[in-house]
Design an enzyme around this catalytic site. Sequence first.
Site, short mmCIF file in Angstrom:
data_model
loop_
_atom_site.label_atom_id
_atom_site.label_comp_id
_atom_site.label_asym_id
_atom_site.label_seq_id
_atom_site.Cartn_x
_atom_site.Cartn_y
_atom_site.Cartn_z
N TYR A 154 0.89 -1.17 -0.10
CA TYR A 154 0.08 -0.04 -0.18
C TYR A 154 1.00 1.34 -0.15
O TYR A 154 0.67 2.27 -0.89
CB TYR A 154 -0.84 -0.05 1.35
CG TYR A 154 -1.68 1.37 1.43
CD1 TYR A 154 -2.42 1.84 0.55
CD2 TYR A 154 -1.44 2.01 2.52
CE1 TYR A 154 -3.26 3.03 0.72
CE2 TYR A 154 -2.03 3.25 2.83
CZ TYR A 154 -3.00 3.87 2.05
OH TYR A 154 -3.75 5.06 1.97
N LEU A 155 1.89 1.36 0.96
CA LEU A 155 2.59 2.46 1.12
C LEU A 155 3.74 2.62 -0.33
O LEU A 155 3.71 3.93 -0.61
CB LEU A 155 3.61 2.33 2.29
CG LEU A 155 2.84 2.38 3.50
CD1 LEU A 155 3.82 2.14 4.62
CD2 LEU A 155 1.75 3.58 3.73
#
Length: 243
Positions: A154-155
């Site tokens: 996600y990051l």
Amino acid sequence: MGQTLQGKRAIVVGGSRGIGRAVVEALARAGAHVGFSYVRDAEAAQRVEEAVRAQGGVAQAVRADSTRAEDVAALFDAVGRFGAPDIVVNVAGTTRFGPIATTTDEDLDAQIALNTRGAFFVLREAARRVADGGRVVQVSTGGTTSPTAGAGTYLATKAAGEQMAFALARELGARGVTVNVVSPGLTETDGLVMPPPAVAYMVSQTPLGRLGQPADVAEAVLFLASDAGRWVTGHNLRATGGL
């Protein structure tokens, strides 16, 4: 305070709920005419339109999936009928939390499609169409500078959008266009999937001692979208409550 947007045209990508809805409402309250996208929930989008009208503002929902370049172009076409957009805000994103070792190809692809390719499609259209002197804001996450286990993919996909925004700030500066990132911290929305004990721990670590609200993030976006933020570009404004 320099945050009037009277007569401005704004596009908010992902504006039917959570932070996106708060951004639509904040821009409209400041006087902007706002076109915003949704993907599936037409009723939620209609509720945003109605809420804005009840406050005396103007907002138009347009169905557009930002993982599709043609949809993003159609969104800009719909709002651009009345002139070039002055403000473009990309809020759309998706999360698939879990250890890298167990993350599936499908989960990775879903995040790349929306968080990275979708951001590219929006920023590319903004680069081509935003009015001189305009504002572009990419909404990311505070986690890109405070990484945690289980959020790696996600990051990574959100960080890509940040880097594109920073490059775009330098590419559009000669036209007087500012491009910035807003990175929210833990925010109370229907997309908050952390278990209650984890949320309570994060709140305990926040200097301001509470969970963030969508309006907190929207006000940060409004600052950057307004004349008050005219001398800020290529910046990541962390609306995290101090985390």
